[in-house]
Every structure is written in C-alpha cells, then in structure tokens.
Design an enzyme around this catalytic site. Structure first.
Site, PDB file in Angstrom:
ATOM      1  N   THR A 173      34.376  45.153  40.862  1.00 44.87           N
ATOM      2  CA  THR A 173      35.068  46.052  41.803  1.00 44.87           C
ATOM      3  C   THR A 173      35.772  47.225  41.117  1.00 44.87           C
ATOM      4  O   THR A 173      36.249  47.082  40.000  1.00 44.87           O
ATOM      5  CB  THR A 173      36.113  45.180  42.525  1.00 44.87           C
ATOM      6  OG1 THR A 173      35.416  44.222  43.277  1.00 44.87           O
ATOM      7  CG2 THR A 173      37.046  45.965  43.406  1.00 44.87           C
ATOM      8  N   ARG A 201      29.974  37.617  54.123  1.00 44.92           N
ATOM      9  CA  ARG A 201      31.275  37.346  53.515  1.00 44.92           C
ATOM     10  C   ARG A 201      32.019  38.669  53.255  1.00 44.92           C
ATOM     11  O   ARG A 201      31.475  39.607  52.708  1.00 44.92           O
ATOM     12  CB  ARG A 201      31.079  36.607  52.198  1.00 44.92           C
ATOM     13  CG  ARG A 201      32.372  36.316  51.416  1.00 44.92           C
ATOM     14  CD  ARG A 201      32.624  37.352  50.350  1.00 44.92           C
ATOM     15  NE  ARG A 201      33.739  36.985  49.461  1.00 44.92           N
ATOM     16  CZ  ARG A 201      34.269  37.806  48.567  1.00 44.92           C
ATOM     17  NH1 ARG A 201      33.819  39.031  48.438  1.00 44.92           N
ATOM     18  NH2 ARG A 201      35.265  37.418  47.800  1.00 44.92           N
ATOM     19  N   ASP A 204      38.620  40.628  49.768  1.00 44.52           N
ATOM     20  CA  ASP A 204      39.909  41.312  49.930  1.00 44.52           C
ATOM     21  C   ASP A 204      39.787  42.829  49.939  1.00 44.52           C
ATOM     22  O   ASP A 204      40.637  43.523  50.520  1.00 44.52           O
ATOM     23  CB  ASP A 204      40.825  40.935  48.759  1.00 44.52           C
ATOM     24  CG  ASP A 204      40.209  41.401  47.438  1.00 44.52           C
ATOM     25  OD1 ASP A 204      39.117  40.895  47.089  1.00 44.52           O
ATOM     26  OD2 ASP A 204      40.777  42.296  46.787  1.00 44.52           O
ATOM     27  N   GLY A 225      39.678  41.044  41.587  1.00 43.54           N
ATOM     28  CA  GLY A 225      39.747  39.631  41.195  1.00 43.54           C
ATOM     29  C   GLY A 225      39.133  38.765  42.282  1.00 43.54           C
ATOM     30  O   GLY A 225      38.363  39.249  43.108  1.00 43.54           O
TER      31      GLY A 225
HETATM   32  N1  ASP Z   1      37.890  41.286  44.865  1.00 47.14           N
HETATM   33  C1  ASP Z   1      36.471  41.440  44.983  1.00 47.14           C
HETATM   34  C2  ASP Z   1      35.928  40.505  46.027  1.00 47.14           C
HETATM   35  O1  ASP Z   1      36.329  39.361  46.044  1.00 47.14           O
HETATM   36  C3  ASP Z   1      35.751  41.173  43.723  1.00 47.14           C
HETATM   37  C4  ASP Z   1      36.360  41.779  42.522  1.00 47.14           C
HETATM   38  O2  ASP Z   1      37.428  42.340  42.475  1.00 47.14           O
HETATM   39  O3  ASP Z   1      35.681  41.684  41.526  1.00 47.14           O
HETATM   40  O4  ASP Z   1      35.084  40.904  46.780  1.00 47.14           O
END
Ligand code: ASP
Length: 316
Positions: A173, A201, A204, A225
C-alpha cells in the site's frame, strides 16, 4: 514560489518485511513521489493537490501495491481501494474494489468533488469513472509478471496475510500526507489490498478514520499494514486522538501502533503531519519505505530508526 516554514509532504510505500532486492526501488520510489508532491506545493497547489500527485506517482510505480503493481485476489483479479481527505472541510472520497483504473486516488477525489457521497464500490465506482470520462486501462496492464508469479506461489488468503506482514512475500500500500503553507492538511491512501484476499474484501485503506484521516484541527494520517487490525482500532483516528490530547505526532503514532500490536496483534505503519508542520513516519513491521520533504531537505528511511537526508535541490 516561496513557501512558509510549514509546508511538508510525507509519503510511504507500505509497511512490511521488504526484501533486500526491492529495497532500493522502494526507497527511490518514495523519494520521487515526495518530491512530486512537494513540487505541487511549490507551484502553489494545496495539500490536497500534493497528496493526490504523490500517490499518483506511487500508483504508477510497479514496485508498490497500488494502481500498477497491485496484488491479485483469490480469483487472480485486481481489486483496488483508495481514499483522499481534505482537512479544511473534512470532505472525503473513497473507492473500493475497482478495476481498470490506473489511479484510484483520482477517482476517490472525483467521488469527493463530483458526487454527494463519500464512497463508491466495485461496479458503481467503475460506472461513475466511465460517466466522468476517466480513462480506463485493461486490468491486465496493472498486473506485473512478478505479481502473477507470486500469486501462483500462494494459494490462500491466510497464507497471504501471514506472509505479507511477517515475512517477505508481497509489496505494499501507498499513502501521502501534507500540510501546505496555509496550514491546510490532507491525506490519501491507495492499495491493491492483500494478496489472495477474498473477492470483495475491503481493507482499511479506503475507510475514513482507519486507512487515513485529515483534520485541520489535529493533522493528517495515512496508514498501512494488516487492514483488519487497522480497522479494529480505527488507527488513523486513534493517532489523531492522541495528538488532540497534546502528544507529539511521533509519540501519538508509536502509542497507537503499539496498542494495535498489543490489543489485536496487528503490525503496520503510519505517516503523520500536523498543521504546524511536525511530521513522523513510524512502523512496527520489519521495514517501511518512507520519504518526507521539509524545508528543502529530503528525508527518507527503510529500516527502524533510519533517518537519512539529502538536499532537495538534487531532485527538484
Ligand atoms: N492495509 C492494506 C490492506 O489491508 C494493506 C497494506 O497496507 O499493505 O488492504
């Protein structure tokens, strides 16, 4: 244009166990994106313009899991999520599970500016993109050879989650926060989510208060995250609530990430900027590529406690 002291742009390229072979490209990518955002401020653009430009640069870069370079879901398809928020008015826009769009952050901005809603998802978001004449790209062009191979290696969501955040399997991300010389803050976050996620799905990243939040009264945050953990603790708002209680941006981020680790066993990272130009880049994963432009200095890092700097004049 001469900016006042407070103009700052901070970007991240995802918090996870970034393997050494992606380290340089990740750091180079965040450096370029932060400079891109800062040059928008220099040209008189707002914090909102700066975060959109920075995130677009990251979405264009295949090393990151957003736009080009996105991870694939359980069906081997791309589903992109993004949000943007303007700290002046709390206006925000978000899209989830979109396909065929190279820059979901700009679609999120269009939702904010051209509709009476805050979030559009999947088909509705794509129909809206079509109705405003936003260019679409064949979804295949967003998928890298690297991701195709990685996807084939891992065949279930749980494997994806375990490996993404605890070892070395995917790329991540992106996000940006900024304060402009008028003291206005903004944030933007964009992602392909987690490899092998269930179809539909939503993590966040597009959820206001979890993947990002911006309020001129406290600051702007973009998170990264484990999405389900970030959602449980509404991480972006949690960080800002500590700032509202008088803590520094760095302490607020550390306390919130530590809480997420203890309460729901989730790891991640966040970038934060305050209206006065204080900023922080904090993470509890092994690594997070981040960069910040502040007072003509380009700061950047990848490993815990790393804080390198270069003169901005080398880049802009
Ligand atoms: N937070 C993102 C998600 O769960 C993934 C990430 O930050 O790597 O979709």
């Amino acid at each position: 244009m001469n900016l006042k002291m407070s103009a700052v742009v901070v970007v991240h390229g995802g918090a996870w166990a970034i393997p050494d072979d992606l380290a340089k490209a990740s750091v180079d990518g965040v450096k370029v994106a932060s400079c891109e955002g800062f040059s928008v401020l220099r040209r008189g653009g707002s914090a909102l313009d700066a975060v959109e430009a920075a995130v677009r640069a990251l979405e264009e870069n295949t090393v990151f899991n957003a736009g080009h370079g996105a991870v694939l879901n359980a069906d081997g398809e791309v589903e992109l999520d993004a949000m943007i928020m303007d700290g002046r008015t709390l206006a925000s826009g978000a899209v989830s599970s979109v396909k065929n769009i190279a820059n979901p952050v700009s679609l999120a901005r269009a939702v904010m500016e051209k509709t009476t809603h805050i979030m559009l998802s999947s088909r509705g978001a794509n129909l809206f993109a079509e109705s405003i004449g936003m260019a679409t790209v064949p979804t295949d062009t967003l998928v890298t050879e690297y991701e195709r191979k990685e996807w084939e290696k891992h065949n279930n969501y749980l494997t994806g989650v375990m490996q993404d955040f605890n070892s070395q399997w995917t790329h991540d991300t992106v996000g940006a926060v900024s304060v402009d010389s008028a003291g206005n803050v903004a944030c933007a976050t964009s992602t392909g989510g987690i490899r092998n996620k269930m179809v539909g799905r939503v993590g966040d990243s597009p959820i206001i208060g979890s993947g990002g939040y911006a309020d001129n009264f406290s600051g702007a945050v973009s998170c990264t995250g484990h999405g389900e953990s970030i959602l449980k603790v509404t991480l972006a708002r949690l960080i800002l609530s500590h700032i509202e209680q008088g803590k520094s941006v760095a302490v607020s981020s550390q306390l919130s990430l530590q809480y997420m680790g203890e309460r729901v066993r989730g790891a991640g990272g966040a970038i934060v900027v305050s209206p006065s130009g204080q900023w922080a880049a904090t993470f509890t994963t092994e690594r997070m590529a981040w960069a910040a432009v502040d007072h003509d200095v380009l700061w950047y890092g990848l490993d815990p406690n790393e804080r390198s700097k270069e003169q901005l004049s080398q880049y802009i």
